[in-house]
Design a protein around this motif. Structure first.
Motif, PDB file in Angstrom:
ATOM      1  N   SER A  97       0.909  -1.153   0.073  1.00  0.00           N
ATOM      2  CA  SER A  97       0.057  -0.103  -0.028  1.00  0.00           C
ATOM      3  C   SER A  97       0.727   1.301  -0.138  1.00  0.00           C
ATOM      4  O   SER A  97       0.613   2.236  -0.727  1.00  0.00           O
ATOM      5  CB  SER A  97      -0.811   0.073   1.196  1.00  0.00           C
ATOM      6  N   LEU A  98       1.949   1.363   0.618  1.00  0.00           N
ATOM      7  CA  LEU A  98       2.949   2.629   0.841  1.00  0.00           C
ATOM      8  C   LEU A  98       3.855   2.669  -0.548  1.00  0.00           C
ATOM      9  O   LEU A  98       3.856   3.851  -0.734  1.00  0.00           O
ATOM     10  CB  LEU A  98       3.691   2.471   2.175  1.00  0.00           C
ATOM     11  N   THR A 131      -3.204   3.518   7.218  1.00  0.00           N
ATOM     12  CA  THR A 131      -3.444   4.933   7.196  1.00  0.00           C
ATOM     13  C   THR A 131      -2.584   5.700   8.278  1.00  0.00           C
ATOM     14  O   THR A 131      -2.165   6.695   7.891  1.00  0.00           O
ATOM     15  CB  THR A 131      -4.938   4.925   7.688  1.00  0.00           C
ATOM     16  N   SER A 133       0.382   4.511   9.031  1.00  0.00           N
ATOM     17  CA  SER A 133       1.675   4.246   8.515  1.00  0.00           C
ATOM     18  C   SER A 133       2.171   5.304   7.437  1.00  0.00           C
ATOM     19  O   SER A 133       3.371   5.931   7.179  1.00  0.00           O
ATOM     20  CB  SER A 133       2.176   3.062   7.657  1.00  0.00           C
ATOM     21  N   TRP A 134       1.107   5.921   6.553  1.00  0.00           N
ATOM     22  CA  TRP A 134       1.260   7.089   5.847  1.00  0.00           C
ATOM     23  C   TRP A 134       1.763   8.184   6.480  1.00  0.00           C
ATOM     24  O   TRP A 134       2.734   8.956   5.910  1.00  0.00           O
ATOM     25  CB  TRP A 134       0.029   7.283   5.106  1.00  0.00           C
ATOM     26  N   LEU A 155       7.075  11.462  -1.950  1.00  0.00           N
ATOM     27  CA  LEU A 155       5.944  11.059  -1.866  1.00  0.00           C
ATOM     28  C   LEU A 155       4.769  11.385  -2.745  1.00  0.00           C
ATOM     29  O   LEU A 155       4.530  12.893  -2.942  1.00  0.00           O
ATOM     30  CB  LEU A 155       5.354  11.416  -0.362  1.00  0.00           C
ATOM     31  N   HIS A 158      -1.541  10.707  -1.145  1.00  0.00           N
ATOM     32  CA  HIS A 158      -1.960   9.988   0.239  1.00  0.00           C
ATOM     33  C   HIS A 158      -2.335   8.423  -0.075  1.00  0.00           C
ATOM     34  O   HIS A 158      -2.586   8.110  -1.293  1.00  0.00           O
ATOM     35  CB  HIS A 158      -3.206  10.758   0.766  1.00  0.00           C
ATOM     36  N   VAL A 159      -2.380   7.576   0.892  1.00  0.00           N
ATOM     37  CA  VAL A 159      -2.706   6.492   0.736  1.00  0.00           C
ATOM     38  C   VAL A 159      -3.385   6.136   2.172  1.00  0.00           C
ATOM     39  O   VAL A 159      -3.196   6.453   3.153  1.00  0.00           O
ATOM     40  CB  VAL A 159      -2.003   5.296   0.327  1.00  0.00           C
ATOM     41  N   THR A 192      -5.886   5.613  -2.813  1.00  0.00           N
ATOM     42  CA  THR A 192      -5.046   6.705  -2.815  1.00  0.00           C
ATOM     43  C   THR A 192      -5.879   8.179  -2.608  1.00  0.00           C
ATOM     44  O   THR A 192      -7.392   7.924  -2.806  1.00  0.00           O
ATOM     45  CB  THR A 192      -4.200   7.017  -4.027  1.00  0.00           C
ATOM     46  N   GLN A 232      -5.598  12.862   7.274  1.00  0.00           N
ATOM     47  CA  GLN A 232      -4.275  12.973   7.336  1.00  0.00           C
ATOM     48  C   GLN A 232      -3.652  14.464   7.093  1.00  0.00           C
ATOM     49  O   GLN A 232      -2.636  14.675   7.609  1.00  0.00           O
ATOM     50  CB  GLN A 232      -3.867  12.101   6.409  1.00  0.00           C
TER      51      GLN A 232
END
Length: 237
Positions: A97-98, A131, A133-134, A155, A158-159, A192, A232
């Motif tokens: 995901s990241l 969420t 970890s982002w 980067l 967002h994810v 994302t 975020q």
């Protein structure tokens, strides 16, 4: 009526506490209601052997639960000598995901590891881990930027991730444990900030679900992830 009293499209209370630990380059305690996950981002000046000399970096993750994150004590996986299949699945999901929103060549030959430790579990630990970890990754990259460790911001977007399911024949957003444990269908969506789909995991626990039901769950997920991305953004502002 949901056990929590929430509306079908209502998230649990979500919060991000940045800089939660002293030593990590990035850290965040994320709370999705009573699910609390500590996410830390650690930078290393190396990449896995199979990436050496390739000129790009790597982002990976590890996941674990404290013994009393749940109602009954769970044995530490280290004492068993191996990780469970569930743990391996979740940490691979977090890593994928990241990586979906990171320009790996921009990192150079460096690795960032996200450690996701569940302090308290009440459903949705993997979605909270992604969420949160982002945010930890963002802070790690800001730490690197302050030291001029890359030329281009790595980067890309967002994810975030959220669960959806069918509980008492009703499509609902962000399942807590009472809902997750009794849902006829449950799914996890990773998306994302720009609306791209990274991954969908969906399971029918009883009767198979229809394409129309999947569409309903996806619509709920889009709404929820939009709200998570907004949170975020507010957290890092």
């Amino acid at each position: 009526m949901r056990p929590s009293g929430r509306k079908p499209d209502e998230l649990r209370a979500v919060s991000f506490e940045r800089g939660f630990t002293r030593h990590a380059e990035g850290s965040c305690l994320v709370r999705f209601g009573d699910t609390h996950v500590l996410c830390t981002a650690s930078l290393e000046e190396r990449v896995p052997p199979w990436l050496k000399g390739g000129g790009k970096g790597w982002v990976t993750a590890e996941y674990g639960m404290l013994p009393r994150a749940t109602h009954d004590r769970t044995r530490r996986e280290a004492s068993a000598g191996k990780q469970s299949g569930r743990t391996q699945e979740i940490q691979r999901l977090v890593g994928r995901s990241l990586r979906a929103v990171v320009d790996l060549p921009a990192l150079g030959e460096r690795q960032i590891t996200l450690d996701c430790d569940v302090l308290q579990a009440d459903g949705g630990t993997r979605t909270a881990a992604i969420t949160g970890s982002w945010v930890a990754l963002f802070d790690c990259l800001k730490w690197m930027e302050q030291r001029s460790m890359f030329k281009q911001w790595p980067l890309k977007d967002h994810v975030a991730a959220i669960s959806c399911g069918i509980h008492d024949n009703l499509p609902v957003l962000d399942l807590d444990y009472p809902e997750d444990s009794s849902a006829g269908t449950d799914a996890n969506f990773v998306m994302t900030g720009s609306g791209g789909i990274v991954e969908i995991q969906g399971t029918a626990e009883g009767e198979p679900f229809s394409e129309a039901t999947l569409g309903e769950l996806l619509a709920l997920a889009k709404k929820g992830i939009g709200e998570l991305v907004a949170k975020q953004k507010a957290a890092i502002a």
